[in-house]
Design an enzyme around this catalytic site. Sequence first.
Site, PDB file in Angstrom:
ATOM      1  N   SER A 245      -0.681 -33.366   2.732  1.00  0.00           N
ATOM      2  CA  SER A 245      -2.133 -33.447   2.602  1.00  0.00           C
ATOM      3  C   SER A 245      -2.680 -32.045   2.338  1.00  0.00           C
ATOM      4  O   SER A 245      -1.937 -31.064   2.351  1.00  0.00           O
ATOM      5  CB  SER A 245      -2.738 -33.991   3.891  1.00  0.00           C
ATOM      6  OG  SER A 245      -2.593 -33.030   4.913  1.00  0.00           O
ATOM      7  N   LYS A 246      -3.991 -31.999   2.158  1.00  0.00           N
ATOM      8  CA  LYS A 246      -4.654 -30.713   1.875  1.00  0.00           C
ATOM      9  C   LYS A 246      -4.279 -29.686   2.936  1.00  0.00           C
ATOM     10  O   LYS A 246      -4.191 -28.501   2.669  1.00  0.00           O
ATOM     11  CB  LYS A 246      -6.164 -30.906   1.877  1.00  0.00           C
ATOM     12  CG  LYS A 246      -6.669 -31.473   0.574  1.00  0.00           C
ATOM     13  CD  LYS A 246      -8.179 -31.500   0.536  1.00  0.00           C
ATOM     14  CE  LYS A 246      -8.662 -32.100  -0.759  1.00  0.00           C
ATOM     15  NZ  LYS A 246     -10.024 -32.537  -0.733  1.00  0.00           N
ATOM     16  N   ARG A 247      -4.094 -30.175   4.150  1.00  0.00           N
ATOM     17  CA  ARG A 247      -3.747 -29.316   5.281  1.00  0.00           C
ATOM     18  C   ARG A 247      -2.484 -28.471   4.983  1.00  0.00           C
ATOM     19  O   ARG A 247      -2.345 -27.351   5.440  1.00  0.00           O
ATOM     20  CB  ARG A 247      -3.488 -30.235   6.466  1.00  0.00           C
ATOM     21  CG  ARG A 247      -3.468 -29.639   7.819  1.00  0.00           C
ATOM     22  CD  ARG A 247      -3.616 -30.762   8.851  1.00  0.00           C
ATOM     23  NE  ARG A 247      -2.725 -31.882   8.591  1.00  0.00           N
ATOM     24  CZ  ARG A 247      -1.431 -31.893   8.882  1.00  0.00           C
ATOM     25  NH1 ARG A 247      -0.878 -30.848   9.455  1.00  0.00           N
ATOM     26  NH2 ARG A 247      -0.688 -32.949   8.619  1.00  0.00           N
ATOM     27  N   HIS A 248      -1.568 -29.037   4.224  1.00  0.00           N
ATOM     28  CA  HIS A 248      -0.334 -28.307   3.939  1.00  0.00           C
ATOM     29  C   HIS A 248      -0.526 -27.232   2.870  1.00  0.00           C
ATOM     30  O   HIS A 248       0.382 -26.451   2.612  1.00  0.00           O
ATOM     31  CB  HIS A 248       0.762 -29.273   3.467  1.00  0.00           C
ATOM     32  CG  HIS A 248       1.219 -30.219   4.531  1.00  0.00           C
ATOM     33  ND1 HIS A 248       0.767 -31.510   4.608  1.00  0.00           N
ATOM     34  CD2 HIS A 248       2.050 -30.037   5.581  1.00  0.00           C
ATOM     35  CE1 HIS A 248       1.329 -32.100   5.658  1.00  0.00           C
ATOM     36  NE2 HIS A 248       2.098 -31.227   6.265  1.00  0.00           N
ATOM     37  N   GLY A 249      -1.696 -27.246   2.270  1.00  0.00           N
ATOM     38  CA  GLY A 249      -1.965 -26.229   1.243  1.00  0.00           C
ATOM     39  C   GLY A 249      -1.094 -26.407   0.013  1.00  0.00           C
ATOM     40  O   GLY A 249      -0.998 -25.535  -0.823  1.00  0.00           O
TER      41      GLY A 249
END
Length: 479
Positions: A245-249
Site C-alpha cells: 500500500s501507499k504506506r510502503h512507499g
Amino acid sequence: MKDEVRVRIAPSPTGFFHMGSARTALYNWFFARHNNGKFVLRVEDTDVVRSSAQMIDVILDGLKWLGIDWDEGPFFQSERISVYQKYVQILIDKGCAYYCYCNPNDLEQERQAAYKRKEDWQYDRRCLGLSESRRQEKEEQKVPRVVRFLVPDEPVSYCDLVHGEIKREAKDIEDLIILRSNGVPTYNLACVVDDHEMNISHVIRAVDHITNTPKQILLLNALALPVPKYAHLPLILGEDKSKLSKRHGAASLMEYRKQGYLPEAVLNYLALLGWSPGNDQEMMSIETLIKEFDLGRINPSNAVFDGQKLEWMNGQYIYAMSDEELCERLTPFILEFGLLKRDEILARRTWLLKVCGLIKLRLKTFADIKDVAGYFFVEDFEYEDDGVKKHCNAETIEILEGFLSHLDTVKPYDAQAIEQAVRNYAQAGGIKAGRIIHPLRFSVTGKQGGPGLFETMELVGKEKCLKRMRRFVDGFKKE
Ligand code: GLU
C-alpha cells in the site's frame, strides 16, 4: 470469432496507479498479445465522487509509460449507465431482482449490532415479500429504493485458472444491491454487463475480487449469458507481508518513474512477481515475455515486493544501454537537477557521452546521477563524512599539495598521462601510489569510491581538478 482471446483491465480511478494494477494490466496484455487477442481498457468510474479526469490520466499515463497499448477503449462506465439499467430491468422482469426500500442506516445498525454479538448478518429479504400495495405506498411516499439481486438457492462453482476449483454456497451470498437509489449500478452488475458486452473471454484480475466471482457468475446465469474464464492473480505484499500500500512507499507506479526507474525494468520485474518462465531466466525482453507468458505458470501464493531486486534489475538495464541511449534518457534528469542546461547538453555531447560510459555501472536509477556523479557537473558537491575523517590529516594534505604542481604540467591532460604523473610522483617520494590516489579521488570528487580515477579526472578537466585540490588543501589548512 468466438474463440478469440479478449481480455480487459477495469481500473477504478482512485488517484494513483498501484503496482498491483500495473501487474494486472501487464498480465492481461501479455496474454492478449501472446494469443493474438484483444486488450480492452475500461475505466470503472461510476463512483463519481472519487473519480476525476485527472485520475483517469494517471492510469492512461502509467500504461503508456510501461508501453502497454490497448486495442479498444478506454470505455467509461459513467457513460454507460442506461445500458446497465436495461440489464437490471431484465433481471427485475425475470423475477431475478427486486426493489428494496429499507433504510441503509437501519440496515447498517443491524449489521453493526450483529457484529458486536459476533454473529453473521445478511439482508433478510424483507422487501422481497412486500405486497404490491405496500410497494405502491412506498413508491408514492418516494421512499428511496435500490434493486437487489435475488441470489438463487444453488451453489456456484467454477474452475479458476490459477486457483483451481472454487465453490461457494448460495447461503453465504447476500442478495447484493445491483442498482443504487440514484440509478447508478454497483460494481458487480456493471462488471458483468461490460464483460459480456465487450465479449471478454478471460477475466484476469487481482485475487481481492475472487469473492465477487461467484456473484458475477450467478448474475450471468440469471441473464442467460455465457460465463468467461477467470484467473485471479496473487496479491503483492510489502516486505512486512501486509498488502502493498501507499504506506510502503513502493505502491505507486509513477513514483518509480519519478525516481528514475526504466519502464522496461519495472515491466520485467513486475512480470516475474507472481509468474515465472519455468527456468531461472530473469532479464527478459518484452518480446520474450509475450512469447513465454502462460496463465498456467502463475503462482497462486502471494508475492512479496522486493525493492532491492527491482533496483538491481534497473541497474542491469542501465548497464546494458549504449552510451547514446543513456545520454538521451538521462537528459530529463540532468535538466531537472540543474546539472546542465539544455544548450550545454548539446554543446558538450561528446564529453557527456564519455561521462555516461564511465558511470553506467554505478547508476541504479537515472535519478542516481545527482548523488553518484554530480561532481562531473557541479563544484558544490558534498564530501563524504568518512572520507573527511580519513583524508584530512597533515601528512595526506602535504602529499596532495605536492602533487598540485605535477598535475599542472600534465600534457596532454588525459587518463594515461595523469596516471603516469601519479605513479612518477609516488615513486619519486618513495610512497605507495595508493597514498596519493585515494586522497586525490576524494579531493576531486568528494567520494571514496567511483569509476576509474584517471578517466574521471580527465573528464572533470585539469583546471577544475586543480581548483578542487587547492580548495581541499586550503580548507584543511584553515581549520
Ligand atoms: N475496478 C476494479 C478494480 O479496480 C476492477 C475489478 C475487475 O477487474 O473486475 O479493482
